[in-house]
Scaffold this motif. Structure first.
Motif, short mmCIF file in Angstrom:
data_model
loop_
_atom_site.label_atom_id
_atom_site.label_comp_id
_atom_site.label_asym_id
_atom_site.label_seq_id
_atom_site.Cartn_x
_atom_site.Cartn_y
_atom_site.Cartn_z
N ASP A 39 44.33 -90.59 -44.29
CA ASP A 39 44.03 -89.15 -44.21
C ASP A 39 42.58 -88.90 -44.62
O ASP A 39 42.18 -89.16 -45.76
N ILE A 40 41.79 -88.39 -43.68
CA ILE A 40 40.36 -88.30 -43.90
C ILE A 40 39.99 -87.30 -44.99
O ILE A 40 39.04 -87.52 -45.76
N ILE A 72 55.14 -112.26 -32.68
CA ILE A 72 54.33 -111.35 -31.87
C ILE A 72 52.88 -111.35 -32.37
O ILE A 72 52.66 -111.14 -33.57
N PRO A 73 51.91 -111.61 -31.50
CA PRO A 73 50.50 -111.56 -31.93
C PRO A 73 50.09 -110.14 -32.27
O PRO A 73 50.25 -109.22 -31.46
N VAL A 74 49.59 -109.93 -33.48
CA VAL A 74 49.26 -108.59 -33.98
C VAL A 74 47.81 -108.53 -34.45
O VAL A 74 47.34 -109.44 -35.16
N THR A 75 47.12 -107.48 -34.06
CA THR A 75 45.81 -107.15 -34.62
C THR A 75 45.98 -105.91 -35.49
O THR A 75 46.54 -104.91 -35.04
N ARG A 76 45.51 -105.98 -36.74
CA ARG A 76 45.63 -104.84 -37.66
C ARG A 76 44.30 -104.08 -37.72
O ARG A 76 43.24 -104.68 -37.86
N ILE A 77 44.40 -102.75 -37.63
CA ILE A 77 43.21 -101.89 -37.70
C ILE A 77 43.45 -100.79 -38.72
O ILE A 77 44.49 -100.12 -38.69
N ILE A 78 42.49 -100.59 -39.63
CA ILE A 78 42.54 -99.51 -40.61
C ILE A 78 41.31 -98.64 -40.40
O ILE A 78 40.19 -99.14 -40.29
N SER A 79 41.54 -97.33 -40.33
CA SER A 79 40.44 -96.39 -40.11
C SER A 79 40.55 -95.25 -41.10
O SER A 79 41.63 -94.96 -41.62
N ALA A 80 39.44 -94.60 -41.37
CA ALA A 80 39.43 -93.38 -42.19
C ALA A 80 38.57 -92.32 -41.51
O ALA A 80 37.91 -91.53 -42.17
N GLU A 81 38.62 -92.31 -40.19
CA GLU A 81 37.80 -91.37 -39.41
C GLU A 81 38.56 -90.10 -39.04
O GLU A 81 37.96 -89.13 -38.60
N SER A 86 39.95 -91.76 -34.34
CA SER A 86 40.16 -93.21 -34.35
C SER A 86 40.96 -93.72 -33.16
O SER A 86 40.63 -94.76 -32.58
N ILE A 87 42.03 -93.00 -32.78
CA ILE A 87 42.87 -93.50 -31.69
C ILE A 87 42.11 -93.57 -30.36
O ILE A 87 42.17 -94.59 -29.67
N PRO A 88 41.38 -92.50 -29.94
CA PRO A 88 40.61 -92.63 -28.70
C PRO A 88 39.60 -93.78 -28.73
O PRO A 88 39.37 -94.44 -27.72
N LYS A 89 39.01 -94.04 -29.91
CA LYS A 89 38.05 -95.15 -30.01
C LYS A 89 38.73 -96.49 -29.80
O LYS A 89 38.19 -97.38 -29.13
N VAL A 90 39.92 -96.65 -30.38
CA VAL A 90 40.65 -97.91 -30.21
C VAL A 90 41.04 -98.10 -28.75
O VAL A 90 40.91 -99.20 -28.19
#
Length: 244
Positions: A39-40, A72-81, A86-90
């Motif tokens: 939560d920003i 399952i191959p997983v990539t973890r992403i943490i954002s504070a934007e 953040s979602i559109p950027k990903v």
């Protein structure tokens, strides 16, 4: 399907979305991007050591979710934007074939289609979004509904919908809701347009329905219940409000 995005806030509703997204990845061989946005507003009020702790704690929670699905191959992403940044950027950075989200809004209430945050995100991004209300006993779709006005501009959206569901070989039900309004298109034109869409669904079985109800939303709900639909497809083409 190669890559599935699953945003999570670690709530119960989000965990339902994680389970469904992971099941879909296991079925299709897709990789998963598991992301959390801190939560920003709260994040900005933290001192630097507290910010580091917040990121570290989010990482621990994401890792715990990942460990539940070791195959399952997983990539973890943490954002504070902020979620809407953040979602559109990903989605822009990674080729996302499907995003899976929970349905509750900011208030925690379960609206019929989707909650406020999920609806805002759906208007921001150009990506198929699977919205989950409740846990699925089994990831399988026998009857799916595609509700639309069936304008020519919706054809590309329908094709994308088909690409998402074709794995399950469902019966596709095309439905247009007739409310008796002055603004409804003539019935003959609507049926002709739906027949054109039906031809796009081959080789899947596809049925055409013109359903009368007082409102579009209640019509979709009632029709979906009558045929025991497993999935409802809605187009958000040109970012029109989904609740229409």
């Amino acid at each position: 399907m190669k890559r599935i995005l699953i945003p999570t806030d670690f709530s119960h509703c989000a965990k339902v979305a994680v389970q469904t997204g992971m099941d879909w990845a296991a079925r299709t061989g897709a990789a998963v991007i598991l992301m959390h946005d801190i939560d920003i507003k709260s994040y900005k009020q933290l001192e630097e050591p507290e910010k580091e702790n917040a990121i570290e704690n989010a990482g621990i929670l994401l890792k715990a979710l990942e460990d539940e699905y070791p195959d399952i191959p997983v990539t973890r992403i943490i954002s504070a934007e902020g979620l809407f940044e953040s979602i559109p950027k990903v989605i822009e950075e990674y080729p996302i074939d499907l995003m899976v989200m929970g349905s509750h809004g900011a208030s925690g209430k379960n609206e019929f289609f989707i909650g406020s945050n999920t609806q805002k995100i759906a208007r921001l991004v150009h990506c198929p979004i699977l919205v989950i209300k409740d846990p699925l006993e089994k990831l399988d779709f026998d009857n799916v509904v595609f509700a639309s006005t069936f304008n020519e501009s919706e054809e590309s959206v329908f094709k994308k919908f088909l690409s998402v569901v074709q794995e399950f070989k469902p019966v596709v039900h095309l439905v247009a809701i007739n409310t008796g309004s002055f603004f409804d298109a003539p019935v003959s034109l609507t049926i002709d347009a739906m027949e054109n869409f039906k031809s796009l669904a081959a080789p899947l079985e596809c049925k055409v329905h013109l359903y009368k109800d007082f409102t579009v939303e209640s019509g979709i709900r009632h029709f979906a219940n009558e045929i025991k639909a497993d999935l409802i497809g809605l187009s958000n083409h040109q970012r029109k409000p989904l609740k229409r």
